[in-house]
Design an enzyme around this catalytic site. Structure first.
Site, PDB file in Angstrom:
ATOM      1  N   HIS A  40     -39.931   0.478 -21.849  1.00 43.02           N
ATOM      2  CA  HIS A  40     -40.077   0.851 -20.471  1.00 43.02           C
ATOM      3  C   HIS A  40     -39.896  -0.449 -19.476  1.00 43.02           C
ATOM      4  O   HIS A  40     -39.476  -0.073 -18.354  1.00 43.02           O
ATOM      5  CB  HIS A  40     -41.937   1.319 -20.300  1.00 43.02           C
ATOM      6  CG  HIS A  40     -41.897   2.234 -21.176  1.00 43.02           C
ATOM      7  ND1 HIS A  40     -42.878   2.267 -22.279  1.00 43.02           N
ATOM      8  CD2 HIS A  40     -41.745   3.692 -20.694  1.00 43.02           C
ATOM      9  CE1 HIS A  40     -43.115   3.464 -22.688  1.00 43.02           C
ATOM     10  NE2 HIS A  40     -42.465   4.401 -21.784  1.00 43.02           N
ATOM     11  N   VAL A 182     -34.086   0.535 -26.341  1.00 44.76           N
ATOM     12  CA  VAL A 182     -34.296  -0.761 -26.864  1.00 44.76           C
ATOM     13  C   VAL A 182     -34.968  -0.741 -28.040  1.00 44.76           C
ATOM     14  O   VAL A 182     -35.733   0.446 -28.497  1.00 44.76           O
ATOM     15  CB  VAL A 182     -35.467  -1.355 -25.949  1.00 44.76           C
ATOM     16  CG1 VAL A 182     -35.915  -2.773 -26.303  1.00 44.76           C
ATOM     17  CG2 VAL A 182     -35.048  -1.515 -24.442  1.00 44.76           C
TER      18      VAL A 182
END
Ligand code: PAF
Length: 286
Positions: A40, A182
């Site tokens: 995020h 990620v």
């Protein structure tokens, strides 16, 4: 640590946005369901590069969970989320609405977005209605925040493609950009659902990305038998202790079924598999 202005009502978001618009500033929007991780935060950094102001929402959207799914148990960590965002900086406004603020007529009587058939394939096949729920909430949030740029992650690749499609088809005035997945050092994609894994399952979890990456490598090495590549990946997942849902090779652009002439670089491998309580998804987008 920077101050993190937080609002809970549509009126307050609109007031803040109107001030920025009056100053001719552009706005990027990062919608989330909270339980924030580095994935995020990477989207926040992307948003900062794309616009003058960044709005993030944290809203666990009830309409995207099926009756037997984890809505009630979905990890809600508001204090930790605020702390992480304050430490990292980059967000100008955090919007944390109630259900009633997003769905003023309640979720049962809500106007819904119905997506095209792709929403019933891949993850949609085992999560009926999920992507319509995502599209319904994203369209509401876009109407509230009215950003110039919408920022989504490529880990939920089918969600990204379907939201792009909704934006284009409904002639919405927003540009969609996406951030790379990620990963943990061992390759596991960061996800709020990783916290459902026991330590034994956590050790097995990177096998999902390994299987998808091996399938992509086979494509790039010139292997043409897609069914065999998919079956090999499913078998590798079973051997690693997963209960695989699907592994599929699709066209990266629109998630259509590949044609014989498609180059390997135009293709993507997507997969979903259960490991204990967790249903993990991943893909080979770069
Ligand atoms: O990807 C998510 O976290 C959610 O599906 C989203 C886009 C915030 C909609 O609830």
């Amino acid at each position: 640590m920077s101050e993190l202005p937080t609002v809970t009502t549509v009126a307050d978001v609109r007031e803040r946005v109107a001030g920025w618009r009056a100053a001719h500033q552009t706005i990027a929007f990062v919608p989330t369901m909270g339980n924030l991780h580095d994935g995020h935060l990477s989207l926040v950094r992307l948003a900062r590069k794309a616009a003058d102001r960044v709005v993030m929402s944290i809203f666990v959207n009830p309409t995207q969970f099926g009756p037997s799914e984890d809505f009630a148990a979905y990890p809600r960590t508001p204090e930790e989320d605020r702390e992480r965002l304050s430490q990292a900086g980059g967000v100008d406004l955090l919007f944390v609405p109630s259900d009633g603020e997003v769905y003023p007529f309640g979720t049962r009587d809500a106007v819904r977005v119905t997506l095209p058939p792709l929403a019933s394939e891949l993850c949609g096949a085992s999560r009926p209605g999920h992507f319509d729920g995502v599209a319904s909430v994203v369209s509401r949030l876009l109407n509230i925040v009215t950003p110039d740029v919408l920022v989504l992650g490529r880990k939920d690749y089918q969600q990204l493609v379907l939201v792009e499609r909704m934006v284009e088809d409904l002639r919405m005035s927003v540009r969609v950009i996406s951030g790379a997945t990620v990963r943990e050092p061992d390759g596991l994609a960061m996800s709020s659902r990783n916290r459902y894994l026991t330590s034994d399952e956590r050790a097995k979890a990177p096998a999902l990305y390994r299987a998808l990456a091996a399938a992509q490598a086979a494509l790039e090495a010139g292997e043409k038998d897609h069914a065999r590549i998919e079956q090999d990946a499913m078998r590798a997942l079973e051997q690693a202790g997963f209960v695989p849902d699907y592994v599929e090779i699709r066209r990266a652009r629109d998630l259509g079924k590949p044609s014989p002439g498609d180059a390997a670089s135009d293709l993507i491998v997507l997969g979903a598999a259960r490991l204990g309580r967790a249903r993990l998804i991943d893909n080979t987008s770069r």
